[in-house]
Write a protein that holds these residues in place. Structure first.
Motif, PDB file in Angstrom:
ATOM      1  N   THR A  86     -38.549  17.064  16.179  1.00  0.00           N
ATOM      2  CA  THR A  86     -37.858  16.093  15.304  1.00  0.00           C
ATOM      3  C   THR A  86     -36.368  16.079  15.608  1.00  0.00           C
ATOM      4  N   THR A  87     -35.774  17.258  15.770  1.00  0.00           N
ATOM      5  CA  THR A  87     -34.342  17.357  16.082  1.00  0.00           C
ATOM      6  C   THR A  87     -34.044  16.686  17.420  1.00  0.00           C
ATOM      7  N   ILE A  88     -34.867  16.979  18.424  1.00  0.00           N
ATOM      8  CA  ILE A  88     -34.653  16.395  19.756  1.00  0.00           C
ATOM      9  C   ILE A  88     -34.802  14.872  19.704  1.00  0.00           C
ATOM     10  N   ARG A  89     -35.772  14.394  18.945  1.00  0.00           N
ATOM     11  CA  ARG A  89     -35.958  12.935  18.834  1.00  0.00           C
ATOM     12  C   ARG A  89     -34.738  12.267  18.182  1.00  0.00           C
ATOM     13  N   MET A  90     -34.105  12.951  17.232  1.00  0.00           N
ATOM     14  CA  MET A  90     -32.876  12.412  16.632  1.00  0.00           C
ATOM     15  C   MET A  90     -31.726  12.456  17.632  1.00  0.00           C
ATOM     16  N   MET A  91     -31.677  13.509  18.462  1.00  0.00           N
ATOM     17  CA  MET A  91     -30.603  13.639  19.456  1.00  0.00           C
ATOM     18  C   MET A  91     -30.618  12.511  20.479  1.00  0.00           C
ATOM     19  N   VAL A  92     -31.829  12.019  20.818  1.00  0.00           N
ATOM     20  CA  VAL A  92     -31.922  10.977  21.855  1.00  0.00           C
ATOM     21  C   VAL A  92     -32.174   9.586  21.275  1.00  0.00           C
ATOM     22  N   GLY A  93     -32.103   9.455  19.938  1.00  0.00           N
ATOM     23  CA  GLY A  93     -32.203   8.143  19.312  1.00  0.00           C
ATOM     24  C   GLY A  93     -33.613   7.622  19.137  1.00  0.00           C
ATOM     25  N   LEU A  94     -34.630   8.477  19.300  1.00  0.00           N
ATOM     26  CA  LEU A  94     -36.017   8.041  19.085  1.00  0.00           C
ATOM     27  C   LEU A  94     -36.410   8.102  17.617  1.00  0.00           C
ATOM     28  N   MET A  95     -35.540   8.737  16.818  1.00  0.00           N
ATOM     29  CA  MET A  95     -35.795   8.853  15.382  1.00  0.00           C
ATOM     30  C   MET A  95     -34.452   8.762  14.659  1.00  0.00           C
ATOM     31  N   SER A  96     -34.417   8.049  13.550  1.00  0.00           N
ATOM     32  CA  SER A  96     -33.146   7.898  12.828  1.00  0.00           C
ATOM     33  C   SER A  96     -32.810   9.169  12.049  1.00  0.00           C
ATOM     34  N   ILE A  97     -31.513   9.336  11.766  1.00  0.00           N
ATOM     35  CA  ILE A  97     -31.035  10.473  10.970  1.00  0.00           C
ATOM     36  C   ILE A  97     -30.911   9.999   9.522  1.00  0.00           C
ATOM     37  N   THR A  98     -31.477  10.757   8.574  1.00  0.00           N
ATOM     38  CA  THR A  98     -31.396  10.365   7.159  1.00  0.00           C
ATOM     39  C   THR A  98     -29.980  10.536   6.646  1.00  0.00           C
ATOM     40  N   SER A  99     -29.380  11.703   6.914  1.00  0.00           N
ATOM     41  CA  SER A  99     -27.964  11.928   6.568  1.00  0.00           C
ATOM     42  C   SER A  99     -27.374  12.949   7.523  1.00  0.00           C
ATOM     43  N   GLY A 100     -26.027  13.007   7.562  1.00  0.00           N
ATOM     44  CA  GLY A 100     -25.350  13.840   8.549  1.00  0.00           C
ATOM     45  C   GLY A 100     -25.162  13.064   9.839  1.00  0.00           C
ATOM     46  N   ASP A 101     -24.756  13.750  10.906  1.00  0.00           N
ATOM     47  CA  ASP A 101     -24.506  13.067  12.178  1.00  0.00           C
ATOM     48  C   ASP A 101     -24.671  14.040  13.331  1.00  0.00           C
ATOM     49  N   ILE A 102     -24.942  13.480  14.511  1.00  0.00           N
ATOM     50  CA  ILE A 102     -24.966  14.242  15.754  1.00  0.00           C
ATOM     51  C   ILE A 102     -23.933  13.624  16.679  1.00  0.00           C
ATOM     52  N   LEU A 103     -22.960  14.432  17.111  1.00  0.00           N
ATOM     53  CA  LEU A 103     -21.936  13.977  18.046  1.00  0.00           C
ATOM     54  C   LEU A 103     -22.248  14.525  19.429  1.00  0.00           C
ATOM     55  N   ILE A 104     -22.246  13.649  20.428  1.00  0.00           N
ATOM     56  CA  ILE A 104     -22.423  14.066  21.814  1.00  0.00           C
ATOM     57  C   ILE A 104     -21.171  13.660  22.578  1.00  0.00           C
ATOM     58  N   ASP A 105     -20.463  14.670  23.072  1.00  0.00           N
ATOM     59  CA  ASP A 105     -19.159  14.474  23.723  1.00  0.00           C
ATOM     60  C   ASP A 105     -18.213  13.682  22.813  1.00  0.00           C
ATOM     61  N   GLY A 106     -18.288  13.966  21.518  1.00  0.00           N
ATOM     62  CA  GLY A 106     -17.399  13.340  20.539  1.00  0.00           C
ATOM     63  C   GLY A 106     -17.863  11.995  20.022  1.00  0.00           C
ATOM     64  N   ASN A 107     -18.963  11.470  20.567  1.00  0.00           N
ATOM     65  CA  ASN A 107     -19.454  10.155  20.150  1.00  0.00           C
ATOM     66  C   ASN A 107     -20.673  10.306  19.235  1.00  0.00           C
ATOM     67  N   SER A 108     -20.705   9.498  18.181  1.00  0.00           N
ATOM     68  CA  SER A 108     -21.755   9.594  17.172  1.00  0.00           C
ATOM     69  C   SER A 108     -23.038   8.891  17.615  1.00  0.00           C
ATOM     70  N   ILE A 109     -24.152   9.623  17.535  1.00  0.00           N
ATOM     71  CA  ILE A 109     -25.464   9.017  17.821  1.00  0.00           C
ATOM     72  C   ILE A 109     -25.753   7.906  16.806  1.00  0.00           C
ATOM     73  N   ALA A 110     -25.374   8.149  15.547  1.00  0.00           N
ATOM     74  CA  ALA A 110     -25.642   7.167  14.494  1.00  0.00           C
ATOM     75  C   ALA A 110     -24.699   5.966  14.587  1.00  0.00           C
ATOM     76  N   GLY A 111     -23.416   6.207  14.914  1.00  0.00           N
ATOM     77  CA  GLY A 111     -22.410   5.149  14.860  1.00  0.00           C
ATOM     78  C   GLY A 111     -22.131   4.454  16.177  1.00  0.00           C
TER      79      GLY A 111
END
Length: 307
Positions: free
Chosen positions: A46-71
């Protein structure tokens, strides 16, 4: 100063009334192989799917190299290479044709880069053979080559050793360590093979029921293991040896294999050996029994099996 390529900030995932991931905060440094461990249903995939955008995040955020997966998904995912489950290839094409086909989808990948990744994963001898002739291990390596073509800063692998034989696992482990060291890539690996994680990873995060339990370097795990080691003594007179050890202020127990078991490190082992020999007790063997990462994992998760 350590630079983190991934920052998970209080990440939560709920589906219906169930909380799959509960306030997960985690940093993944550059240039390391980072293990992600947990029992079945802990929330790894589930965590990995959120990291690569295959699953949405309910709350909070994941930043990759400073960029938001959600935003800002496109900017964030640009720095990621991933294999979720098994790498999918065209089996009727050669390994090289598969890589060229993929390279055409991404601007800026040169034939030199294709050659470079083929060498990095050790497929030079077979790259012009059809993928249908490849072993599972070779397909995994071709999948890694495809995932790193665009020089990602982060490589995410979900259970990459599934189905591999011991030689294939060792090969993959060596390539991933070299990738982290030589290319500065952060490799994020989920796996249930704890013995492999000890050999492959620089640090590990352990989750259970969607919550982070611990993050530690493998070096820390080894230090903890040594600190809590048992000494196993093979002697000719067990009762006499146990009485002598008790007189030195330590408890001595006999295990099922007939060894005298005493808690202590290698310095203590040397001291006990000298005391036993001095007392005329024959010592046939002395060895330390340290807690593996698996033992530590099972203690932390209350004995839940890995998955």
């Amino acid at each position: 100063m350590e630079q983190n390529i991934v920052r998970m900030l209080n990440v939560t995932k709920r589906i219906g009334g169930r909380t799959l991931i509960d306030g997960l905060s985690l940093d993944v440094p550059m240039g390391e192989v980072f293990g992600f461990l947990g029992p079945n249903g802990a929330g790894k995939t589930t965590t990995i799917r959120m990291m690569v955008g295959l699953m949405s995040i309910t709350s909070g955020d994941i930043l990759i190299d400073g960029n938001s997966i959600a935003g800002d998904f496109e900017k964030a995912i640009r720095h990621v290479g991933a294999i979720v489950e098994n790498p999918e290839m065209y089996k009727y094409l050669t390994g090289y044709q598969n890589l060229i086909h993929y390279a055409r989808m991404i601007p800026g990948i040169t034939p030199h880069r294709v050659k470079e990744v083929v060498a990095l994963v050790g497929l030079e001898a077979r790259i012009h053979d059809k993928v249908k002739t490849y072993s599972l291990g070779m397909r995994q390596r071709l999948g890694v080559a495809q995932a790193i073509l665009h020089k990602p800063k982060l490589l995410i692998l979900d259970e990459p050793t599934n189905g591999l034989d011991p030689a294939g696992i060792r090969e993959l482990r060596d390539y991933l360590r070299r990738l982290a060291k030589d290319e500065g890539v952060a490799v994020f690996v989920s796996s249930h093979l704890l013995s492999e994680m000890e050999l492959m990873c620089d640090r590990v995060a352990i989750i259970q029921n969607g919550r982070l339990i611990d993050v530690r370097t493998v070096h820390q795990s080894k230090a903890l293991a040594e600190a809590s080691a048992n000494i196993l003594l093979e002697v000719d007179n067990k009762s006499e040896a146990a009485a002598l050890i008790a007189s030195l202020g330590q408890q001595a127990l006999e295990n099922a294999e007939g060894y005298i078991v005493v808690q202590g490190n290698k310095e203590r082992a040397a001291e006990l050996n000298a005391a036993l020999v001095h007392a005329g007790i024959k010592v046939y063997g002395v060895r330390a029994e340290t807690k593996s990462l698996e033992d530590q994992f099972l203690e932390m998760t209350g004995g839940e099996r890995i998955g």
